[in-house]
Write a protein that holds these residues in place. Structure first.
Motif, short mmCIF file in Angstrom:
data_model
loop_
_atom_site.label_atom_id
_atom_site.label_comp_id
_atom_site.label_asym_id
_atom_site.label_seq_id
_atom_site.Cartn_x
_atom_site.Cartn_y
_atom_site.Cartn_z
N ILE A 555 0.84 -1.20 0.00
CA ILE A 555 0.00 0.00 0.00
C ILE A 555 0.88 1.25 0.00
O ILE A 555 0.62 2.22 -0.72
CB ILE A 555 -0.94 0.00 1.22
CG1 ILE A 555 -1.94 -1.16 1.09
CG2 ILE A 555 -1.67 1.32 1.36
CD1 ILE A 555 -2.73 -1.43 2.36
N LEU A 556 1.94 1.22 0.80
CA LEU A 556 2.86 2.36 0.88
C LEU A 556 3.50 2.65 -0.47
O LEU A 556 3.70 3.81 -0.85
CB LEU A 556 3.94 2.06 1.92
CG LEU A 556 4.84 3.22 2.36
CD1 LEU A 556 4.02 4.32 3.04
CD2 LEU A 556 5.94 2.72 3.29
N ALA A 557 3.77 1.60 -1.21
CA ALA A 557 4.39 1.77 -2.53
C ALA A 557 3.37 2.03 -3.63
O ALA A 557 3.75 2.20 -4.79
CB ALA A 557 5.21 0.52 -2.87
N GLY A 558 2.08 2.06 -3.28
CA GLY A 558 1.05 2.32 -4.27
C GLY A 558 0.80 1.14 -5.19
O GLY A 558 0.34 1.32 -6.33
N LYS A 559 1.09 -0.07 -4.73
CA LYS A 559 0.94 -1.26 -5.57
C LYS A 559 -0.43 -1.91 -5.37
O LYS A 559 -1.00 -1.86 -4.29
CB LYS A 559 2.03 -2.29 -5.23
CG LYS A 559 3.44 -1.86 -5.55
CD LYS A 559 4.42 -2.97 -5.20
CE LYS A 559 5.85 -2.59 -5.55
NZ LYS A 559 6.80 -3.70 -5.20
N ASP A 560 -0.91 -2.53 -6.43
CA ASP A 560 -2.04 -3.45 -6.33
C ASP A 560 -1.44 -4.85 -6.36
O ASP A 560 -1.23 -5.44 -7.43
CB ASP A 560 -3.01 -3.24 -7.49
CG ASP A 560 -4.28 -4.07 -7.36
OD1 ASP A 560 -4.26 -5.08 -6.62
OD2 ASP A 560 -5.30 -3.72 -8.00
N GLU A 561 -1.12 -5.38 -5.18
CA GLU A 561 -0.37 -6.64 -5.10
C GLU A 561 -1.15 -7.82 -5.68
O GLU A 561 -0.56 -8.76 -6.21
CB GLU A 561 0.00 -6.92 -3.64
CG GLU A 561 0.97 -5.89 -3.08
CD GLU A 561 0.97 -5.86 -1.57
OE1 GLU A 561 1.96 -6.33 -0.96
OE2 GLU A 561 -0.02 -5.37 -0.99
#
Length: 576
Positions: A555-561
């Motif tokens: 979330i911190l990296a702005g990813k949709d894991e």
């Protein structure tokens, strides 16, 4: 998956009984809670215990009745007799009240032949033989009523086209002044009996429904104010552990505050984190940034606030419970909230602006409608297609699929959303060349309230067109609920599909609405949904084939894991 199913169902006995005449397309689906419900029955002849039996007899007559009920003001009788039951009331006087009610609501023969009575269900109707509260004559009459086929023209409940029931002729009592003990108890009695006879998942409650009645009689007799009454209704509907379930009124909305933050909050491995904004470019944007961890709200630890909200959340499982709690964390009547947060490993204080709920909702719906009109077909990686199912509608399904069908080696369908009406069926039809059967449904039996009819035919989608044979990944999470879960079940029946993400909301089936005194709207799941092999989906949800949870660092990296994992999966399988 089977292990988790056993954890939920090890105390259930599910019996599929004989076919019933008059129901050629159905068979009886009798579901019993194997816990010892008789332990929950009151033993002292006090006011609360008399109210307990009054509630059960009132509901039994209301829904098992013959045509006489149309001539009876059933609410009026209850409201008139309830004070007598509450006040010092002897066994004889109590049974006279019960006898009058039974006689005016049911066509009873002059003489009841005991040999004509089948033994009543030892769990559901054992209480009618409790001689400490009900005399022999009333017990016989109640047993006779249980053995009757209920009228399919009951004035208080009708069957809707999709199998759910519609509660009719239920007065809302909008002008009644609260607190009012009798009308509060009427609300409890009405809701309790609706669940008792027509809720398809009652067998799966964590707490025995009879015990809930005992406890809530005390609560509803002691409402301190109108606000307190509405809040107790809100708590009551949470006992059925159903993510569809809610209670709605102006006063209930006021309980949590009329303003809320624009921040979308999510619970993950590191706590309560802001992941995004509800709406874009609002004039009062959130001061929270993606990845901020909330520690305190107005100097209160967030864990304490979450605990205080827990009793107001009806959720089928823990994932959907966290989802719904997040909607109430940043709510207040004030225009701002003071927050203590962690931002990139530093503790700081911020002031979070709040927006009126209706204004925020209006902006959110406008953006949702706008995005739904955009071309939804995307290529997040070479040869891999992506479709957000929420943005599909009748006019763009063909265009979206046609643009991806021939140019992709795999497609990702994002089902972390709620699809438009009928989109799911049409979408699956365009992916298969053979019909698929993916679910079984069961419905309340209007002629035998409390029993359910299992539809013999499986829910089937008919193939129309050319199949898509390349790998498909369907993304799911706690936002996948109801219609989305039904669609996920259909996707799961395809051999080239993998479900990926986290546990879904666990609330399937169409909803049923019931109004309570004070114009309180309540809703609950009205149709039972099973896999073709009769495994349940309620509360369990649709368990993904590959579990992928969102994390703090993602979330911190702005990813949709979850999406990234799906892309990597399709790349791998397409190269094999």
């Amino acid at each position: 998956m089977k292990k988790s199913l056993l954890n939920y169902t090890n105390w259930l006995i599910i019996l599929l009984l004989f076919s019933c005449s008059g129901h050629d397309s159905f068979e009886y689906f009798n579901i019993h809670d194997n816990r010892n419900s008789t332990d929950m029955f009151p033993v002292q002849f006090d006011a609360n215990s008399r109210l307990y039996y009054l509630c059960k007899i009132w509901g039994l007559n209301k829904y098992h009745t013959t045509n006489n009920i149309s001539k009876v003001d059933i609410d009026g009788f209850l409201l008139n007799e309830m004070p007598k039951v509450i006040d010092s009331c002897s066994f004889h006087d109590f049974n006279k009240i019960l006898e009058r009610f039974i006689n005016i609501t049911t066509d009873l023969p002059e003489q009841i032949n005991l040999s004509d009575l089948n033994e009543c269900d030892s769990i559901r109707y054992y209480w009618i033989y409790n001689k400490q509260f009900i005399d022999s004559l009333n017990s016989i009459k109640l047993a006779y009523i249980v053995n009757l086929k209920a009228s399919d023209k009951c004035m208080y409940v009708k069957k809707k086209r999709l199998g759910t029931v519609k509660f009719t002729n239920e007065q809302k009592y909008e002008n009644v002044k609260f607190p009012n003990e009798t009308y509060q108890l009427l609300a409890l009695f009405r809701y309790w009996n609706a669940i008792e006879y027509f809720y398809p998942y009652k067998y799966n409650l964590r707490t025995d429904w009879n015990l809930i009645l005992k406890q809530q009689i005390v609560e509803f007799r002691n409402c301190r104010s109108e606000q307190d009454y509405h809040e107790k209704v809100k708590r009551l509907v949470c006992f059925i552990d159903d993510s569809h379930s809610y209670a709605k009124s102006k006063l209930i909305t006021q309980t949590f505050g009329k303003n809320m933050s624009n921040a979308d909050i999510f619970f993950c491995d590191s706590g309560w984190i802001k992941i995004d904004d509800f709406t874009l470019n609002y004039k009062q944007n959130s001061e929270l940034k993606a990845g901020d961890i909330i520690l305190e709200i107005e100097n209160q630890p967030i864990a304490k606030i979450v605990d205080s909200l827990g009793c107001f959340i009806s959720a089928s499982n823990r994932k959907s419970w966290y989802r719904d709690v997040s909607d109430f964390l940043l709510r207040s009547d004030k225009s701002t909230l003071n927050l203590k947060i962690i931002r990139r490993h530093q503790i700081i204080n911020i002031v979070e602006p709040l927006i009126h709920i209706e204004k925020l909702k209006e902006k959110y719906l406008h953006e949702k409608r706008h995005f739904a009109r955009l071309n939804n077909a995307k290529m997040p990686a070479d040869g891999i297609g992506y479709l957000d199912v929420e943005k599909l509608y009748d006019g763009n399904i063909d265009m979206a699929l046609d643009s991806l069908r021939k140019s992709t080696k795999g497609i990702i369908f994002d089902l972390r959303c709620y699809p438009h009406e009928q989109v799911g069926k049409k979408l699956i039809q365009k992916l298969i060349n053979n019909d698929i059967a993916f679910a079984r449904l069961y419905f309340p039996d209007m002629c035998s309230p409390g029993k359910f009819l299992l539809k013999k035919e499986l829910e089937t989608i008919t193939a129309k067109g050319e199949s898509y044979d390349n790998p498909i990944v369907v993304l799911v999470d706690e936002n996948t609920q109801s219609k989305s879960e039904f669609l996920a079940m259909a996707f799961r029946s395809l051999s080239n599909v993998v479900l990926m993400g986290s546990q879904t909301a666990g609330a399937d089936g169409n909803i049923t609405t019931l109004y309570l005194p004070g114009n309180i709207k309540t809703v609950f799941s009205g149709v039972g949904v099973l896999y073709p092999n009769n495994e349940q989906t309620q509360r369990i949800g649709i368990v993904p084939d590959i579990i992928v949870d969102r994390t703090y660092y993602g979330i911190l990296a702005g990813k949709d894991e979850v999406l990234e994992k799906a892309i990597n999966y399709l790349k791998t399988v397409s190269e094999q």
